[in-house]
Design a protein around this motif. Structure first.
Motif, short mmCIF file in Angstrom:
data_model
loop_
_atom_site.label_atom_id
_atom_site.label_comp_id
_atom_site.label_asym_id
_atom_site.label_seq_id
_atom_site.Cartn_x
_atom_site.Cartn_y
_atom_site.Cartn_z
N ARG A 177 0.73 -1.22 0.36
CA ARG A 177 0.08 -0.24 -0.08
C ARG A 177 0.32 1.45 -0.05
NH1 ARG A 177 -4.97 -0.76 2.11
NH2 ARG A 177 -5.63 -2.68 1.87
N LEU A 178 0.30 2.12 -1.19
CA LEU A 178 0.64 3.59 -0.72
C LEU A 178 -0.47 4.62 -0.37
CD1 LEU A 178 3.94 3.21 -3.34
CD2 LEU A 178 4.10 4.13 -1.35
N SER A 179 -0.04 5.62 0.58
CA SER A 179 -0.77 6.63 0.83
C SER A 179 -0.86 7.17 -0.29
CB SER A 179 -0.77 7.16 1.66
OG SER A 179 0.32 8.53 2.00
N TYR A 180 -2.02 8.64 -0.84
CA TYR A 180 -2.15 9.02 -1.69
C TYR A 180 -0.88 10.44 -1.36
CZ TYR A 180 -6.16 7.72 -3.34
OH TYR A 180 -7.56 6.43 -4.05
N GLY A 181 -0.43 10.61 -0.10
CA GLY A 181 0.23 11.83 0.20
C GLY A 181 2.27 11.02 -0.68
N ALA A 182 2.01 10.24 -0.05
CA ALA A 182 3.41 9.48 -0.74
C ALA A 182 3.39 9.41 -2.10
CB ALA A 182 3.63 8.04 -0.10
N LEU A 183 2.03 9.52 -2.88
CA LEU A 183 2.64 9.02 -4.33
C LEU A 183 2.18 10.62 -5.15
CD1 LEU A 183 -0.11 6.16 -4.83
CD2 LEU A 183 2.74 6.45 -4.97
N ILE A 184 2.20 12.08 -4.70
CA ILE A 184 1.86 13.60 -5.33
C ILE A 184 2.72 13.50 -6.07
CG2 ILE A 184 2.13 15.60 -4.84
CD1 ILE A 184 -0.92 13.66 -4.44
N ASP A 185 4.48 13.97 -5.29
CA ASP A 185 5.25 13.85 -6.29
C ASP A 185 5.52 13.45 -7.55
OD1 ASP A 185 5.95 16.08 -5.37
OD2 ASP A 185 7.62 15.00 -3.51
N LEU A 186 5.48 11.86 -7.93
CA LEU A 186 5.45 10.75 -8.83
C LEU A 186 4.60 11.69 -10.15
CD1 LEU A 186 7.26 8.38 -9.99
CD2 LEU A 186 5.82 7.29 -8.91
N ALA A 187 3.01 11.28 -8.81
CA ALA A 187 1.73 11.33 -10.15
C ALA A 187 1.97 13.18 -10.70
CB ALA A 187 0.80 11.70 -9.42
N ALA A 188 2.47 14.13 -9.91
CA ALA A 188 1.95 15.42 -10.25
C ALA A 188 2.89 15.44 -11.76
CB ALA A 188 3.09 16.25 -9.47
N ARG A 189 3.97 14.21 -12.05
CA ARG A 189 4.85 14.32 -12.83
C ARG A 189 4.02 13.35 -14.13
NH1 ARG A 189 9.05 13.79 -9.74
NH2 ARG A 189 9.75 11.86 -10.01
N LEU A 190 3.23 13.09 -14.07
CA LEU A 190 2.76 12.28 -15.18
C LEU A 190 1.34 13.04 -15.91
CD1 LEU A 190 1.09 9.36 -13.27
CD2 LEU A 190 3.11 9.69 -15.01
N PRO A 191 0.99 13.16 -17.35
CA PRO A 191 0.01 13.57 -17.88
C PRO A 191 -1.61 12.83 -17.52
CG PRO A 191 0.59 11.64 -18.93
CD PRO A 191 1.56 11.55 -17.81
N VAL A 192 -2.51 14.09 -17.60
CA VAL A 192 -3.64 14.27 -17.01
C VAL A 192 -4.07 13.80 -17.68
CG1 VAL A 192 -5.29 15.19 -16.58
CG2 VAL A 192 -3.24 16.58 -15.77
N PRO A 193 -4.70 11.93 -18.01
CA PRO A 193 -5.93 11.53 -17.89
C PRO A 193 -6.21 11.97 -19.66
CG PRO A 193 -5.42 10.56 -16.56
CD PRO A 193 -4.82 11.29 -16.45
N ARG A 194 -6.60 11.18 -20.57
CA ARG A 194 -8.08 11.69 -21.42
C ARG A 194 -8.72 9.76 -20.61
NH1 ARG A 194 -7.87 15.51 -25.35
NH2 ARG A 194 -5.63 16.03 -25.22
N ASN A 195 -10.28 10.77 -21.05
CA ASN A 195 -11.83 9.54 -20.94
C ASN A 195 -11.34 8.82 -20.04
OD1 ASN A 195 -12.38 10.72 -23.97
ND2 ASN A 195 -10.53 9.32 -25.23
N VAL A 196 -11.10 8.77 -18.80
CA VAL A 196 -11.35 8.12 -17.91
C VAL A 196 -11.93 7.82 -17.62
CG1 VAL A 196 -10.47 8.30 -15.25
CG2 VAL A 196 -9.87 10.19 -16.33
N PRO A 197 -12.34 5.88 -17.34
CA PRO A 197 -13.66 5.52 -17.13
C PRO A 197 -14.49 5.70 -16.41
CG PRO A 197 -11.75 3.90 -17.00
CD PRO A 197 -11.14 5.33 -17.11
N LEU A 198 -15.29 6.08 -15.47
CA LEU A 198 -15.95 6.09 -14.39
C LEU A 198 -16.61 5.09 -13.74
CD1 LEU A 198 -18.22 9.63 -15.65
CD2 LEU A 198 -16.10 9.26 -14.00
N LYS A 199 -16.63 5.41 -12.36
CA LYS A 199 -17.51 3.85 -11.87
C LYS A 199 -19.16 3.36 -11.99
CE LYS A 199 -16.14 3.93 -7.40
NZ LYS A 199 -15.98 4.13 -5.93
N ASP A 200 -19.22 2.25 -12.34
CA ASP A 200 -20.51 2.08 -12.48
C ASP A 200 -21.27 2.16 -11.39
OD1 ASP A 200 -22.68 -0.11 -12.97
OD2 ASP A 200 -21.90 -0.99 -14.31
N PRO A 201 -22.84 2.71 -11.25
CA PRO A 201 -23.38 3.02 -10.15
C PRO A 201 -23.56 1.74 -9.53
CG PRO A 201 -23.80 4.09 -12.39
CD PRO A 201 -23.35 3.26 -12.89
N LYS A 202 -23.47 0.93 -9.74
CA LYS A 202 -23.86 -0.40 -9.02
C LYS A 202 -22.45 -0.66 -8.04
CE LYS A 202 -22.14 -3.88 -11.72
NZ LYS A 202 -21.36 -4.02 -11.49
N ASP A 203 -21.81 0.26 -8.32
CA ASP A 203 -20.45 0.34 -7.05
C ASP A 203 -19.98 1.08 -6.59
OD1 ASP A 203 -19.46 -2.26 -8.60
OD2 ASP A 203 -17.76 -1.07 -10.34
#
Lengths: 750, 151
Positions: A177-203
């Motif tokens: 497991r990694l907390s969101y806080g620990a991943l921020i620097d790495l995530a911030a260097r990634l491109p913002v994804p397009r066409n992100v799938p959304l959750k199915d309402p049943k979930d």
């Protein structure tokens, strides 16, 4: 609002992290509600560059290295629960708990924080959940995907083997497991994804569950900061008198007595008002009372309600701009077995939000700060820029909690006035209107004068229907591009597209501006008056056909006519929702009737009335049960509502909005009326602009229909049908048809 | 100069004797939980307690509070009854815009202090001076009854 186009490196309004952490501690809950807690104007400016350490993938989400999630909140909280429901949308897709989302009021920005349904940065038209349903869930999902991708890179594993839960990314095969806080620097260097799938309402784990409102704790202990509660060091308090004659100007003022009062520092003149500037409100009020003001009362000084009504009656005889035309009305009317005609009227209404209008402003040579609770933050900024001559980016608006909006705070007249005053004051000044100013200088719900005609066949069913609506156009003033071909979609909303099919129908709009009256949005907007007219008149048809009102509506709903045949596209308001589905109308009608015990015997002078509506994308039926005493006193005992608003975000908020909306609508239907004499509004405070009190309020039962359809609006729908349910019940109890609101003392002689 | 005891603390205030407590609290002491709604005791938004009695701060001169205990929404949670009322308000999600709720809670706390098990008629009598424009009345009624049951 394509998030995808927006690279995360772009300088975007960021929350000063220091500010919300401090405020989070102060509030104890980790939640920052409203901006005032971070001492705006004296600490960091609201708009700053993006913090390099934080993940800011879009306009709405900020995640700090400590994992703190902040939602830059595009919608304003005025009681409708949007701070909670919009937070739920983000929390759902971002896979964090609701309590982990801190809130920050969005800065004025008509691009990043534009409401896509309204076309500007605004909260109104029961649109927040509908407008933000997609963009906010996408914003959360994009951030979640970036954090998952970052974790997968760190672990050198397939992102598909990872999932997000409870603000952590989990590698499922190993349980790492990694907390969101620990991943921020790495995530911030990634491109913002397009066409992100959304959750199915049943979930969904959060959406659809009753969440505790995030704004309640500070609203029960006095800590909540409304606009009127702003405290800025060195701030003066001002109160104003605007020309009592509508549209009049200030001619002159003798302020010597006011300036002699201890605590009064200045008297400021603007074009149509005088303001007394003081150390505190008491001195300002005393100063105001002793001003000797000379008004130029202007062209409306002799206008009265009787004149306005006469003019409207005359205007209503002219044909109007066609909103909907289908079939051959004249022929159908000529062939009808029975013909019914009625004139319905709805009065001017004030909003009377509990928090009187107020605005705090500090004008400097190089900038202007505005502290206010307003529904159109971008417009508040724009008017301050215009009055000061400053560029818009030098005007910072700190939006606060609203002590009621109801459409009143979709106007910025109070901001304009406060900035004009503040320009003449050295230092910050809080301008607070008295209740009397608030009621006498509102943007009133228009007066409507409507002519309805129906032709019935031998079974008593309508084969011809015409409705001519005469009234002022809010849209033409407030949003001119929305007023096309002389047609105001708000003025005809609910009339041009009733859920019942008519083979021959004509709906027209006669624009008639009333002298001196500024008209504005009022909870429920167009539907509130039109559903009163339509549902009352349908009740009249049922009575003429000697049929039960519920059964009659069922028959009408079963007739298969195109519900939008002949409808001019310019007659549909942006917030109206897709065309109605008669099966969903029928379902709410049946449920409300069942729950209300429709048809069960009642004592003498007691009756039930029904109203059905489709408005703001939501289906609602309500049954009111009332009794009318021999001397004409109306008591509303119970109102039963059935609601289908599609997918529900926060069920308890939906119920609360219906409960309160019905009370708001009953208040208006029973008592609400603004009248004019000598160009002045005659009402002034809660003694003559009455509001339903706890001893007069019925219980409101709300029954929700489960649905997987797209969400509908909820803030205004309870108000919409309250009047016709009430007046139809009065008819059932007494045989008296109320065609002019408010009910007031119309039953006195019965 | 007026000496007032507000929420257990003594304040020496340079205010005129006839200045309503509402403005003393909001503009001088800085306790903004007490709200301005109408200015003439019609709406109840400014309700505070003077020696335990619910009063309308907008029409009560500062002089009337000299030598008495003035309690506002900011401290009511420190009293056993006030705490119960706030808890019931949270449990039942009474609040919408929230602007009137300081006054509602102060009126409810005063009611329960004198009547531990109020009937609907008692609630009507004690609470009909407090307007709520959002229409939260039925939840207010239910929350008062719940607060009465919290031990």
């Amino acid at each position: 609002m394509g998030l995808e186009e927006r690279p995360h490196e772009r300088a975007i309004p960021a929350v000063p992290r220091r500010a919300f952490l401090k405020a989070g501690l102060a509030f104890g809950s980790g939640l920052l509600l409203g901006f005032s807690a971070s001492a705006p104007g004296h600490g960091a400016p609201m708009v700053s560059n993006s913090t390099p350490a934080a993940l800011a993938p879009n306009a709405y989400i900020r995640i700090g290295r400590d994992g703190q999630v902040t939602l830059v909140m595009p919608q304003v909280e005025m009681g409708q629960g949007t701070y909670t429901s919009i937070s739920m949308l983000i929390a759902e897709e971002l896979e964090v708990r609701l309590k982990q989302v801190a809130l920050q009021a969005a800065p004025a920005d008509d691009r990043d924080y534009r409401n896509p349904l309204l076309g500007l940065q605004g909260t109104g038209g029961s649109s927040s959940v509908r407008a933000m349903w997609d963009p906010l869930r996408r914003a959360g999902a994009a951030a979640r995907l970036m954090l998952i991708t970052a974790a997968a890179e760190r672990w050198h594993v397939d992102p598909a083997s990872c999932r997000a839960e409870n603000a952590e990314v989990v590698h499922m095969p190993t349980g790492q497991r990694l907390s969101y806080g620990a991943l921020i620097d790495l995530a911030a260097r990634l491109p913002v994804p397009r066409n992100v799938p959304l959750k199915d309402p049943k979930d969904f784990r959060l959406i659809g569950t009753p969440a505790k409102r995030v704004d309640t704790p500070d609203k029960v202990n006095g800590k909540a900061q409304f606009g009127i509660d702003v405290k800025i060091p060195g701030m003066k308090i001002a109160t104003v008198a605007a020309c009592p004659a509508l549209g009049g100007k200030l001619a002159g003022v003798d302020d010597s007595a006011a300036l002699a009062i201890k605590g009064v520092s200045q008297v400021v003149r603007v074009d149509d008002a005088v303001a007394v500037i003081a150390e505190h409100m008491w001195a300002a009020l005393q100063g105001l009372a002793v001003l000797d003001i000379d008004w130029d009362e202007g062209p409306n000084a002799r206008v009265s309600s009787a004149d306005i009504l006469r003019q409207m009656e005359a205007a209503s005889h002219k044909s109007g701009v066609v909103a909907r035309k289908e079939g051959d009305l004249a022929k159908a009317m000529a062939g009808a077995t029975t013909r019914l005609e009625a004139v319905y009227q709805a009065p001017f209404l004030a909003h009377a939000a509990m928090e009187p209008m107020n605005c705090t402003v500090h004008v400097r040579a190089d900038g202007c700060d505005v502290w206010v609770g307003n529904q159109v933050v971008g417009r508040a900024q724009a008017t301050a820029a215009e009055v000061t001559g400053l560029p818009r980016d030098k005007v910072i608006v700190y939006n606060h909690l609203l002590g009621g909006g109801f459409g009143r705070r979709l106007e910025v007249d109070g901001v304009t006035q406060a900035v004009k005053i503040a320009k003449q004051v050295d230092g910050p000044v809080k301008v607070v209107w008295t209740r009397e100013q608030d009621i006498q200088h509102d943007a009133y719900r228009p007066y409507y004068y409507d002519r309805l005609v129906a032709g019935l066949d031998e079974q008593g069913l309508p084969i011809a229907w015409s409705d001519r609506i005469t009234g002022s156009s809010i849209m033409a003033r407030w949003y001119p591009p929305g007023f096309k071909y002389g047609l105001d979609p708000d003025a005809v909303e609910g009339a041009a597209n009733p859920p019942y099919g008519f083979p021959n129908i004509l709906v027209e709009y006669v624009r008639h501006e009333q002298p001196g009256m500024t008209t504005g949005w009022w909870r429920g907007v167009g539907s509130t008056h039109n559903i009163f007219m339509v549902e009352s008149f349908i009740d009249e048809l049922a009575a003429a056909a000697r049929r039960d009102p519920v059964e009659y509506r069922r028959v009408l709903l079963g007739r298969a006519f195109d519900l939008e045949a002949g409808l001019d596209p310019a007659a549909t308001a942006p917030w109206s929702g897709p065309p109605p589905d008669p099966a969903r109308v029928r379902a709410v009608l049946d449920l409300a009737a069942d729950e209300a015990g429709w048809g069960a015997a009642l004592p003498e002078r007691r009756g039930r009335g029904v109203a059905v509506q489709y408005a703001f994308g939501t289906y609602l039926a309500q049954v009111a049960e009332v009794s009318v005493s021999k001397d004409g006193e109306v008591q509303v005992h119970r109102v039963v509502c059935a609601v289908d608003c599609g997918m529900i975000v926060n069920p308890d908020t939906v119920k609360a909005q219906i409960e309160g909306g019905v009370i708001f609508g009953l208040t208006a239907a029973l008592f609400g009326e603004i009248t004019i004499r000598d160009g002045r509004v005659e009402q002034s405070n809660f003694n003559d602009y009455r509001v339903l009190r706890i001893n007069e309020a019925p219980t409101v039962e709300v029954h929700l229909i489960k649905s997987s359809e797209a969400p509908g609006g909820i803030g205004e729908v309870g108000t919409v049908g309250a009047a016709p349910a009430l007046t139809n019940a009065i008819f059932a109890a007494t045989g008296i048809r109320i065609r002019r609101l408010p009910v007031k003392d119309q039953l006195r002689s019965s | 100069m007026v000496t007032l005891r507000i929420n257990g603390q003594e304040y020496q205030l340079e205010v005129p004797h006839d200045m309503p407590l509402l403005w003393v609290l909001r503009d001088i002491v800085g306790l903004t939980g007490t709200k301005f709604g109408c200015g003439v005791a019609l709406c109840g938004a400014c309700t505070v307690h003077l020696d335990g009695q619910a009063i309308r701060a907008c029409i009560t001169p500062a002089a009337n509070a000299i030598g008495k205990n003035l309690t506002t929404i900011e401290l009511i949670g420190e009293t056993p009854i006030g705490k119960k009322v706030q808890q019931a308000w949270l449990d039942l999600e009474v609040v919408q815009c929230g602007y009137c709720q300081s006054g509602q809670i102060m009126s409810a706390a005063a009611l329960l202090a004198g009547n531990s098990n109020p009937s609907d008629a008692d609630i009507d009598a004690a609470m009909s001076g407090n307007i709520c424009r959002c229409g939260t009345y039925q939840r207010i009624r239910a929350a008062i009854k719940e607060a009465a049951q919290i031990s």
